[in-house]
Write a protein that holds these residues in place. Sequence first.
Motif, PDB file in Angstrom:
ATOM      1  N   MET A 198      62.458  44.017  45.453  1.00  0.00           N
ATOM      2  CA  MET A 198      61.646  44.142  44.066  1.00  0.00           C
ATOM      3  C   MET A 198      60.492  43.439  44.027  1.00  0.00           C
ATOM      4  SD  MET A 198      63.001  44.437  40.280  1.00  0.00           S
ATOM      5  CE  MET A 198      64.480  45.764  40.709  1.00  0.00           C
ATOM      6  N   ILE A 199      60.398  41.927  44.565  1.00  0.00           N
ATOM      7  CA  ILE A 199      59.395  41.143  44.521  1.00  0.00           C
ATOM      8  C   ILE A 199      58.304  41.589  45.279  1.00  0.00           C
ATOM      9  CG2 ILE A 199      58.701  38.701  45.639  1.00  0.00           C
ATOM     10  CD1 ILE A 199      59.757  38.421  42.805  1.00  0.00           C
ATOM     11  N   ARG A 200      58.724  42.196  46.729  1.00  0.00           N
ATOM     12  CA  ARG A 200      57.523  42.506  47.449  1.00  0.00           C
ATOM     13  C   ARG A 200      57.118  43.903  46.827  1.00  0.00           C
ATOM     14  NH1 ARG A 200      61.627  41.808  51.688  1.00  0.00           N
ATOM     15  NH2 ARG A 200      62.189  44.221  51.548  1.00  0.00           N
ATOM     16  N   SER A 201      57.685  44.769  46.180  1.00  0.00           N
ATOM     17  CA  SER A 201      57.239  45.929  45.442  1.00  0.00           C
ATOM     18  C   SER A 201      56.212  45.367  44.523  1.00  0.00           C
ATOM     19  CB  SER A 201      57.966  46.622  44.883  1.00  0.00           C
ATOM     20  OG  SER A 201      59.184  47.308  45.848  1.00  0.00           O
ATOM     21  N   TYR A 202      56.532  44.521  43.607  1.00  0.00           N
ATOM     22  CA  TYR A 202      55.684  44.074  42.717  1.00  0.00           C
ATOM     23  C   TYR A 202      54.397  43.442  43.372  1.00  0.00           C
ATOM     24  CZ  TYR A 202      53.888  41.448  38.358  1.00  0.00           C
ATOM     25  OH  TYR A 202      53.109  41.051  37.407  1.00  0.00           O
ATOM     26  N   SER A 203      54.400  42.585  44.401  1.00  0.00           N
ATOM     27  CA  SER A 203      53.307  41.827  45.064  1.00  0.00           C
ATOM     28  C   SER A 203      52.360  42.882  45.510  1.00  0.00           C
ATOM     29  CB  SER A 203      53.785  40.874  46.109  1.00  0.00           C
ATOM     30  OG  SER A 203      54.713  39.839  45.557  1.00  0.00           O
ATOM     31  N   LYS A 204      53.032  44.098  45.955  1.00  0.00           N
ATOM     32  CA  LYS A 204      52.066  45.293  46.676  1.00  0.00           C
ATOM     33  C   LYS A 204      51.341  45.738  45.569  1.00  0.00           C
ATOM     34  CE  LYS A 204      52.196  49.492  49.425  1.00  0.00           C
ATOM     35  NZ  LYS A 204      53.200  50.388  50.035  1.00  0.00           N
ATOM     36  N   LEU A 205      51.879  45.918  44.341  1.00  0.00           N
ATOM     37  CA  LEU A 205      51.005  46.507  43.264  1.00  0.00           C
ATOM     38  C   LEU A 205      50.140  45.686  42.706  1.00  0.00           C
ATOM     39  CD1 LEU A 205      54.367  48.226  41.244  1.00  0.00           C
ATOM     40  CD2 LEU A 205      52.499  49.368  42.670  1.00  0.00           C
ATOM     41  N   SER A 206      50.472  44.177  42.604  1.00  0.00           N
ATOM     42  CA  SER A 206      49.556  43.420  42.333  1.00  0.00           C
ATOM     43  C   SER A 206      48.291  43.128  43.029  1.00  0.00           C
ATOM     44  CB  SER A 206      50.388  41.971  41.907  1.00  0.00           C
ATOM     45  OG  SER A 206      49.530  40.767  41.734  1.00  0.00           O
ATOM     46  N   ARG A 207      48.338  43.252  44.294  1.00  0.00           N
ATOM     47  CA  ARG A 207      47.394  43.327  45.182  1.00  0.00           C
ATOM     48  C   ARG A 207      46.494  44.304  45.174  1.00  0.00           C
ATOM     49  NH1 ARG A 207      51.243  41.261  48.961  1.00  0.00           N
ATOM     50  NH2 ARG A 207      51.667  43.278  49.810  1.00  0.00           N
ATOM     51  N   GLU A 208      46.882  45.539  44.975  1.00  0.00           N
ATOM     52  CA  GLU A 208      45.967  46.599  44.545  1.00  0.00           C
ATOM     53  C   GLU A 208      45.353  46.506  43.409  1.00  0.00           C
ATOM     54  OE1 GLU A 208      46.199  51.608  44.594  1.00  0.00           O
ATOM     55  OE2 GLU A 208      47.927  50.456  44.984  1.00  0.00           O
ATOM     56  N   ALA A 209      46.116  45.852  42.493  1.00  0.00           N
ATOM     57  CA  ALA A 209      45.489  46.017  41.150  1.00  0.00           C
ATOM     58  C   ALA A 209      44.481  45.016  41.047  1.00  0.00           C
ATOM     59  CB  ALA A 209      46.527  45.385  39.964  1.00  0.00           C
ATOM     60  N   SER A 210      44.574  43.696  41.774  1.00  0.00           N
ATOM     61  CA  SER A 210      43.593  42.773  42.039  1.00  0.00           C
ATOM     62  C   SER A 210      42.216  43.477  42.676  1.00  0.00           C
ATOM     63  CB  SER A 210      44.212  41.576  42.825  1.00  0.00           C
ATOM     64  OG  SER A 210      44.957  41.067  42.065  1.00  0.00           O
ATOM     65  N   ARG A 211      42.429  44.143  43.311  1.00  0.00           N
ATOM     66  CA  ARG A 211      41.066  44.747  44.236  1.00  0.00           C
ATOM     67  C   ARG A 211      40.547  45.810  43.160  1.00  0.00           C
ATOM     68  NH1 ARG A 211      45.003  45.078  48.671  1.00  0.00           N
ATOM     69  NH2 ARG A 211      45.272  47.215  48.133  1.00  0.00           N
ATOM     70  N   LEU A 212      40.989  46.435  42.525  1.00  0.00           N
ATOM     71  CA  LEU A 212      40.299  47.267  41.422  1.00  0.00           C
ATOM     72  C   LEU A 212      39.854  46.636  40.033  1.00  0.00           C
ATOM     73  CD1 LEU A 212      43.194  50.195  41.573  1.00  0.00           C
ATOM     74  CD2 LEU A 212      40.912  50.346  42.644  1.00  0.00           C
ATOM     75  N   ARG A 213      40.432  45.443  39.831  1.00  0.00           N
ATOM     76  CA  ARG A 213      39.733  44.965  38.727  1.00  0.00           C
ATOM     77  C   ARG A 213      38.210  44.465  38.821  1.00  0.00           C
ATOM     78  NH1 ARG A 213      44.877  42.379  38.731  1.00  0.00           N
ATOM     79  NH2 ARG A 213      46.467  43.312  36.936  1.00  0.00           N
ATOM     80  N   VAL A 214      37.560  44.721  37.987  1.00  0.00           N
ATOM     81  CA  VAL A 214      36.192  44.256  37.931  1.00  0.00           C
ATOM     82  C   VAL A 214      35.793  43.002  37.061  1.00  0.00           C
ATOM     83  CG1 VAL A 214      33.533  44.987  37.576  1.00  0.00           C
ATOM     84  CG2 VAL A 214      35.380  46.478  38.578  1.00  0.00           C
ATOM     85  N   SER A 215      35.436  42.000  37.590  1.00  0.00           N
ATOM     86  CA  SER A 215      35.066  40.736  36.642  1.00  0.00           C
ATOM     87  C   SER A 215      33.652  40.528  36.881  1.00  0.00           C
ATOM     88  CB  SER A 215      36.158  39.698  37.189  1.00  0.00           C
ATOM     89  OG  SER A 215      35.648  38.581  36.496  1.00  0.00           O
ATOM     90  N   PRO A 216      33.044  40.038  35.988  1.00  0.00           N
ATOM     91  CA  PRO A 216      31.488  39.432  36.281  1.00  0.00           C
ATOM     92  C   PRO A 216      31.739  37.856  36.862  1.00  0.00           C
ATOM     93  CG  PRO A 216      32.217  39.145  33.935  1.00  0.00           C
ATOM     94  CD  PRO A 216      33.334  39.932  34.591  1.00  0.00           C
ATOM     95  N   PHE A 217      32.930  37.482  36.916  1.00  0.00           N
ATOM     96  CA  PHE A 217      33.108  36.063  37.586  1.00  0.00           C
ATOM     97  C   PHE A 217      33.968  36.123  39.087  1.00  0.00           C
ATOM     98  CE2 PHE A 217      32.873  35.821  33.238  1.00  0.00           C
ATOM     99  CZ  PHE A 217      31.795  35.123  32.835  1.00  0.00           C
ATOM    100  N   GLU A 218      33.610  35.090  39.706  1.00  0.00           N
ATOM    101  CA  GLU A 218      34.239  35.067  40.900  1.00  0.00           C
ATOM    102  C   GLU A 218      34.640  33.593  40.865  1.00  0.00           C
ATOM    103  OE1 GLU A 218      35.556  36.140  43.901  1.00  0.00           O
ATOM    104  OE2 GLU A 218      33.721  37.049  44.154  1.00  0.00           O
TER     105      GLU A 218
END
Length: 313
Positions: A282-302
């Motif tokens: 379940m942790i691996r599944s959550y991590s996979k979703l989280s990584r994809e979500a991070s790539r899609l988020r748009v932030s004006p900051f780095e």
Amino acid sequence: MSSQLVDFNGDGNQDVLVGSFSGSPHWIEGSENGFLPSAALKDRDAEDVLISAFWNTVDKKWDKSDRSGTEGHCTSVAAVDWEGDGDLDLVLGGYYKGGLFLRINEGTATEPKFAPKNTVIQAGGVPMIIEGGLSTPRVVDWNGDGKFDLLCGGSKGGVFYFKNVGEEAEPKFASAEVLIEPIDDSSYIKRVPTRDGQPTQPGSSFHIDAVDYDQDGDLDLLVGGRCSWEKENVPVQTEEQKARLAELTKEMEAIMPKLREMSEEIGKSGENPMENEDYEKMIRSYSKLSREASRLRVSPFESGDFVWLYRRK
């Protein structure tokens, strides 16, 4: 969380002394055939050297001990002959409250035996503290007078110099002099100015070292630190990306209660959650979703981690 190359046991081989988030500093013994496995530093009673908070490897939980007579969580360490008696003592740096503590070596240079209690190090007549925590001490003769001084970085940024105004075998420290000012920003990862779209200075979590980087006869500063900065060109999020991010967020929100419940149940049984196949899956599944979500988020900051050089004038 800090490291020092030093002949810790006087055998002629360089060892590595290193802090650990476990709450106890470790050393990695050097030999003619390379380095040996790391081991926690022990006091004369064979107990782990610590400030008070530590990770209990037997009960698999965070714990606390009062045997050292001090409060705090040790994550940094430095070795120095504090008393001028030829053996190495320990300076311990605290994580949350930023205190600094002394652990005396009651043994010899070749057979260290550390006292069971810490002493709070004073500066200007009061306990030496790095505000905001994460005190990372470095022992160095900063002013070239033949006596060791202490330099420290901190969680909220800044580099602080504690001048040794005592005698050779009786160190005494003045109040802190600020070598690098912290940025006035309350964020955990501080935001810094930019030039050509790149950060111009570190912001938080300063880990430091002093070295004559340019070989001009004086000590410069290397500063490892985190920072965030405003991007020059912020990408535009498409409608498809927004929709997918919403889906991912919903899936992650559904998984989190299950993870908490499973972790509690496994904890009651005494089992390590990461050794449970269903929990790990379940942790691996959550991590996979989280990584994809991070790539899609748009932030004006780095944000990022860098090593910075400050040349001494």
